[in-house]
Design a protein around this motif. Structure first.
Motif, PDB file in Angstrom:
ATOM      1  N   GLY A 126       0.774  -1.235   0.000  1.00 37.38           N
ATOM      2  CA  GLY A 126       0.000   0.000   0.000  1.00 37.38           C
ATOM      3  C   GLY A 126       0.801   1.278   0.000  1.00 37.38           C
ATOM      4  O   GLY A 126       0.236   2.376  -0.007  1.00 37.38           O
ATOM      5  N   LYS A 127       2.121   1.158  -0.038  1.00 42.33           N
ATOM      6  CA  LYS A 127       2.986   2.324   0.131  1.00 42.33           C
ATOM      7  C   LYS A 127       3.482   2.849  -1.205  1.00 42.33           C
ATOM      8  O   LYS A 127       4.083   2.119  -1.991  1.00 42.33           O
ATOM      9  CB  LYS A 127       4.184   1.924   1.004  1.00 42.33           C
ATOM     10  CG  LYS A 127       5.262   2.982   1.162  1.00 42.33           C
ATOM     11  CD  LYS A 127       4.852   4.094   2.087  1.00 42.33           C
ATOM     12  CE  LYS A 127       6.030   5.016   2.390  1.00 42.33           C
ATOM     13  NZ  LYS A 127       5.621   6.178   3.196  1.00 42.33           N
ATOM     14  N   LEU A 128       3.252   4.115  -1.470  1.00 37.26           N
ATOM     15  CA  LEU A 128       3.864   4.812  -2.594  1.00 37.26           C
ATOM     16  C   LEU A 128       4.967   5.707  -2.031  1.00 37.26           C
ATOM     17  O   LEU A 128       4.735   6.440  -1.062  1.00 37.26           O
ATOM     18  CB  LEU A 128       2.837   5.652  -3.353  1.00 37.26           C
ATOM     19  CG  LEU A 128       1.620   4.906  -3.917  1.00 37.26           C
ATOM     20  CD1 LEU A 128       0.719   5.870  -4.680  1.00 37.26           C
ATOM     21  CD2 LEU A 128       2.050   3.760  -4.813  1.00 37.26           C
ATOM     22  N   ALA A 129       6.162   5.633  -2.598  1.00 35.61           N
ATOM     23  CA  ALA A 129       7.300   6.380  -2.075  1.00 35.61           C
ATOM     24  C   ALA A 129       6.949   7.853  -1.875  1.00 35.61           C
ATOM     25  O   ALA A 129       6.395   8.498  -2.757  1.00 35.61           O
ATOM     26  CB  ALA A 129       8.487   6.258  -3.021  1.00 35.61           C
ATOM     27  N   GLY A 130       7.251   8.361  -0.684  1.00 36.88           N
ATOM     28  CA  GLY A 130       6.995   9.761  -0.377  1.00 36.88           C
ATOM     29  C   GLY A 130       5.608  10.059   0.139  1.00 36.88           C
ATOM     30  O   GLY A 130       5.283  11.223   0.405  1.00 36.88           O
ATOM     31  N   HIS A 131       4.762   9.017   0.284  1.00 32.94           N
ATOM     32  CA  HIS A 131       3.384   9.224   0.721  1.00 32.94           C
ATOM     33  C   HIS A 131       3.053   8.314   1.903  1.00 32.94           C
ATOM     34  O   HIS A 131       3.603   7.221   2.036  1.00 32.94           O
ATOM     35  CB  HIS A 131       2.396   8.930  -0.412  1.00 32.94           C
ATOM     36  CG  HIS A 131       2.578   9.803  -1.617  1.00 32.94           C
ATOM     37  ND1 HIS A 131       1.962  11.028  -1.742  1.00 32.94           N
ATOM     38  CD2 HIS A 131       3.313   9.633  -2.743  1.00 32.94           C
ATOM     39  CE1 HIS A 131       2.297  11.579  -2.904  1.00 32.94           C
ATOM     40  NE2 HIS A 131       3.128  10.751  -3.523  1.00 32.94           N
ATOM     41  N   ALA A 132       2.144   8.777   2.738  1.00 33.76           N
ATOM     42  CA  ALA A 132       1.622   7.929   3.801  1.00 33.76           C
ATOM     43  C   ALA A 132       0.729   6.854   3.186  1.00 33.76           C
ATOM     44  O   ALA A 132       0.263   6.975   2.051  1.00 33.76           O
ATOM     45  CB  ALA A 132       0.829   8.775   4.796  1.00 33.76           C
ATOM     46  N   ILE A 133       0.497   5.781   3.943  1.00 33.16           N
ATOM     47  CA  ILE A 133      -0.351   4.687   3.461  1.00 33.16           C
ATOM     48  C   ILE A 133      -1.808   5.029   3.756  1.00 33.16           C
ATOM     49  O   ILE A 133      -2.213   5.109   4.924  1.00 33.16           O
ATOM     50  CB  ILE A 133       0.025   3.361   4.140  1.00 33.16           C
ATOM     51  CG1 ILE A 133       1.509   3.043   3.908  1.00 33.16           C
ATOM     52  CG2 ILE A 133      -0.848   2.225   3.618  1.00 33.16           C
ATOM     53  CD1 ILE A 133       2.007   1.833   4.667  1.00 33.16           C
ATOM     54  N   PRO A 134      -2.643   5.224   2.743  1.00 30.84           N
ATOM     55  CA  PRO A 134      -4.051   5.561   2.987  1.00 30.84           C
ATOM     56  C   PRO A 134      -4.865   4.316   3.317  1.00 30.84           C
ATOM     57  O   PRO A 134      -4.440   3.184   3.078  1.00 30.84           O
ATOM     58  CB  PRO A 134      -4.497   6.170   1.652  1.00 30.84           C
ATOM     59  CG  PRO A 134      -3.633   5.493   0.636  1.00 30.84           C
ATOM     60  CD  PRO A 134      -2.318   5.238   1.303  1.00 30.84           C
ATOM     61  N   ASP A 135      -6.046   4.521   3.877  1.00 29.80           N
ATOM     62  CA  ASP A 135      -6.940   3.411   4.166  1.00 29.80           C
ATOM     63  C   ASP A 135      -7.269   2.668   2.871  1.00 29.80           C
ATOM     64  O   ASP A 135      -7.458   3.270   1.812  1.00 29.80           O
ATOM     65  CB  ASP A 135      -8.234   3.920   4.807  1.00 29.80           C
ATOM     66  CG  ASP A 135      -8.027   4.367   6.248  1.00 29.80           C
ATOM     67  OD1 ASP A 135      -6.983   4.016   6.831  1.00 29.80           O
ATOM     68  OD2 ASP A 135      -8.896   5.093   6.781  1.00 29.80           O
ATOM     69  N   GLY A 136      -7.313   1.347   2.974  1.00 25.19           N
ATOM     70  CA  GLY A 136      -7.653   0.510   1.830  1.00 25.19           C
ATOM     71  C   GLY A 136      -6.479   0.162   0.939  1.00 25.19           C
ATOM     72  O   GLY A 136      -6.614  -0.678   0.047  1.00 25.19           O
ATOM     73  N   ALA A 137      -5.325   0.793   1.170  1.00 23.70           N
ATOM     74  CA  ALA A 137      -4.177   0.567   0.281  1.00 23.70           C
ATOM     75  C   ALA A 137      -3.463  -0.738   0.599  1.00 23.70           C
ATOM     76  O   ALA A 137      -3.126  -1.508  -0.306  1.00 23.70           O
ATOM     77  CB  ALA A 137      -3.206   1.742   0.372  1.00 23.70           C
ATOM     78  N   ALA A 138      -3.205  -0.993   1.890  1.00 24.07           N
ATOM     79  CA  ALA A 138      -2.536  -2.237   2.288  1.00 24.07           C
ATOM     80  C   ALA A 138      -3.572  -3.353   2.332  1.00 24.07           C
ATOM     81  O   ALA A 138      -4.610  -3.223   2.991  1.00 24.07           O
ATOM     82  CB  ALA A 138      -1.869  -2.067   3.642  1.00 24.07           C
ATOM     83  N   LYS A 139      -3.268  -4.460   1.649  1.00 19.74           N
ATOM     84  CA  LYS A 139      -4.274  -5.525   1.560  1.00 19.74           C
ATOM     85  C   LYS A 139      -3.652  -6.833   1.103  1.00 19.74           C
ATOM     86  O   LYS A 139      -2.549  -6.868   0.538  1.00 19.74           O
ATOM     87  CB  LYS A 139      -5.390  -5.122   0.601  1.00 19.74           C
ATOM     88  CG  LYS A 139      -4.923  -4.654  -0.760  1.00 19.74           C
ATOM     89  CD  LYS A 139      -6.073  -4.043  -1.550  1.00 19.74           C
ATOM     90  CE  LYS A 139      -5.585  -3.264  -2.772  1.00 19.74           C
ATOM     91  NZ  LYS A 139      -4.881  -2.023  -2.415  1.00 19.74           N
ATOM     92  N   ILE A 140      -4.394  -7.890   1.363  1.00 18.33           N
ATOM     93  CA  ILE A 140      -4.074  -9.224   0.848  1.00 18.33           C
ATOM     94  C   ILE A 140      -4.986  -9.469  -0.343  1.00 18.33           C
ATOM     95  O   ILE A 140      -6.196  -9.230  -0.257  1.00 18.33           O
ATOM     96  CB  ILE A 140      -4.330 -10.289   1.926  1.00 18.33           C
ATOM     97  CG1 ILE A 140      -3.475 -10.038   3.169  1.00 18.33           C
ATOM     98  CG2 ILE A 140      -4.096 -11.684   1.369  1.00 18.33           C
ATOM     99  CD1 ILE A 140      -3.934 -10.818   4.391  1.00 18.33           C
ATOM    100  N   VAL A 141      -4.423  -9.926  -1.446  1.00 22.12           N
ATOM    101  CA  VAL A 141      -5.256 -10.239  -2.605  1.00 22.12           C
ATOM    102  C   VAL A 141      -4.962 -11.659  -3.071  1.00 22.12           C
ATOM    103  O   VAL A 141      -3.825 -12.131  -3.007  1.00 22.12           O
ATOM    104  CB  VAL A 141      -5.036  -9.252  -3.774  1.00 22.12           C
ATOM    105  CG1 VAL A 141      -5.512  -7.859  -3.404  1.00 22.12           C
ATOM    106  CG2 VAL A 141      -3.584  -9.218  -4.208  1.00 22.12           C
ATOM    107  N   CYS A 142      -6.008 -12.334  -3.540  1.00 24.93           N
ATOM    108  CA  CYS A 142      -5.899 -13.670  -4.108  1.00 24.93           C
ATOM    109  C   CYS A 142      -6.464 -13.626  -5.523  1.00 24.93           C
ATOM    110  O   CYS A 142      -7.591 -13.153  -5.728  1.00 24.93           O
ATOM    111  CB  CYS A 142      -6.659 -14.693  -3.263  1.00 24.93           C
ATOM    112  SG  CYS A 142      -6.722 -16.344  -3.969  1.00 24.93           S
ATOM    113  N   ILE A 143      -5.676 -14.102  -6.485  1.00 20.94           N
ATOM    114  CA  ILE A 143      -6.071 -14.070  -7.895  1.00 20.94           C
ATOM    115  C   ILE A 143      -6.130 -15.502  -8.427  1.00 20.94           C
ATOM    116  O   ILE A 143      -5.179 -16.277  -8.247  1.00 20.94           O
ATOM    117  CB  ILE A 143      -5.084 -13.241  -8.732  1.00 20.94           C
ATOM    118  CG1 ILE A 143      -4.967 -11.820  -8.162  1.00 20.94           C
ATOM    119  CG2 ILE A 143      -5.520 -13.195 -10.194  1.00 20.94           C
ATOM    120  CD1 ILE A 143      -3.857 -10.995  -8.781  1.00 20.94           C
TER     121      ILE A 143
END
Length: 393
Positions: A126-143
């Motif tokens: 969920g992390k973009l360099a230089g930015h805080a982690i917003p809600d919903g960004a960090a997650k587990i995904v299964c494809i």
């Protein structure tokens, strides 16, 4: 002494002769442990974003994660290697940067694994360099690679996710819980590591081992990286550092192995206890087994024979730990810079070399990386040697 050096020394004053330093001659005293060992195939070379997580399906399809937490790049954060290209996966809309809300797109894919049903699981830090982690960004995904669709999405928001969280890698056991359990290492961009446990059926998540020594970076830790001494200094790291990071599940899904990034020790816990969402930190801490030293590892994985492979960023190598606890050198090569994501198929070990130790954040803001970055593989079993003697002598 060669004649020309003898004559030169003979004409000098004693003081000048003493000050003369002749070129070093190894004469058999060289360290043979620094030479390349073993052999690997280069599967892919990458320009642009550096690779991290890796999954290879039995049919040969290869998927690679390209995180954005160090460099907020404009490319795919998850891609399939296809026809010599990185194809955004599972779609361009999900993998490329967009204006969609963080919960509805892939932000920064890091660790990856394959479950017992052949589905791809990935951790989006969920992390973009230089930015805080917003809600919903960090997650587990299964494809599901059969349909190329996301079939599970578990958000990792507060209080499970901390402001300095670095959701790093994951493993999945389908033998526990009603639909399975996911175990995620949060190595932390700061000083607050921990293990995150998610129940797939309910979506319930919890954070454990937040203060246990087995999850923490070792104070005063030092490693020699590319010949330079590097120390663990909180908030001003000189090397790729963090708490609980590498993670691996035994083939029978009974035991979870893990290790802090800034440590040389290996630990394990029973999956039955970890899967109990009511187990206390005290109970978990009491059940931690110290498995001994394993070197400076980042990625960990088991092969189908129950042998553990550990990357080693200090000696540019990959080691194998056998069930009896002994270690074997598998490959060592100066190109193995920051061996990171590692994955076992039935026949090969795949690993990405990301040069993470050369990032600006560890080198006084100077980007020391030199593409291409590599994805390599080597056989689990060394090929038999040919022998011209009948019956092998």
């Amino acid at each position: 002494m060669k004649r020309r050096f003898f004559l030169q020394a003979a004409t000098m004053t004693p003081a000048a002769a003493a000050a003369t330093v002749l070129p070093a001659r190894a004469a058999g005293n060289e360290d043979r442990g620094t030479e390349p060992y073993g052999a690997f195939d280069v599967v892919a070379r990458f320009d642009g974003p550096g690779p991290s997580g890796i999954v290879v399906l039995p049919n040969g399809r290869i998927f690679v994660g390209f995180p954005r937490h160090a460099v907020n790049h404009p490319g795919a954060t998850l891609g399939e290697l296809k026809d010599g290209k990185v194809v955004p996966y599972p779609s361009a809309a999900l993998s490329l940067p967009s204006g969609a809300v963080p919960a509805d797109r892939l932000m920064s894919i890091h660790g990856m694994t394959l479950d017992q049903k052949g589905r791809i699981w990935a951790i989006d830090d969920g992390k973009l360099a230089g930015h805080a982690i917003p809600d919903g960004a960090a997650k587990i995904v299964c494809i599901d690679p059969e349909t190329n669709r996301i079939v599970h999405r578990i958000l990792l928001d507060a209080p499970v996710r901390l402001p300095d969280s670095h959701m790093n890698d994951l493993r999945v056991s389908l033998a526990h819980g009603r639909a399975g359990m996911v175990f995620v290492t949060d190595s932390s961009f700061g000083t607050s590591p921990g293990l995150v446990i998610a129940d797939i059926a309910s979506g319930k998540v919890r954070r454990v081992l937040t203060t246990h020594p087995s999850a923490q970076p070792v104070s005063g830790f030092m490693a020699i990286v590319e010949g330079e001494p590097r120390q663990y200094i909180p908030h001003h790291p000189q090397l790729v550092s963090g708490g609980i990071d590498g993670i691996a599940l035994t083939p029978d899904q009974t035991r979870l192995f893990y290790a802090p990034l800034t440590s040389r020790r290996l630990y394990s816990l029973p999956v039955d206890l970890l899967s109990d969402m009511n187990a206390t930190d005290e109970a978990l801490g009491a059940a931690v087994r110290d498995e001994g030293e394993k070197g400076t590892a980042d990625g960990l994985c088991f092969d189908r024979h129950g042998r553990l492979y550990t990357t080693n960023y200090e000696h540019d190598c990959i080691l194998r730990r056998d069930p009896d606890g002994s270690f074997k050198m598998m490959i060592r090569d100066p190109r193995a810079l920051s061996p990171d994501g590692i994955f076992a198929t039935d026949d090969h070990i795949y690993c990405t070399f990301g040069q993470w130790n050369r990032l600006p954040s560890f080198n006084e803001k100077h980007d020391m990386r030199v593409p291409p970055y590599l994805l390599v593989r080597f056989p689990i079993e060394a090929p038999a040697l040919f022998n011209a003697v009948p019956g092998n002598g």
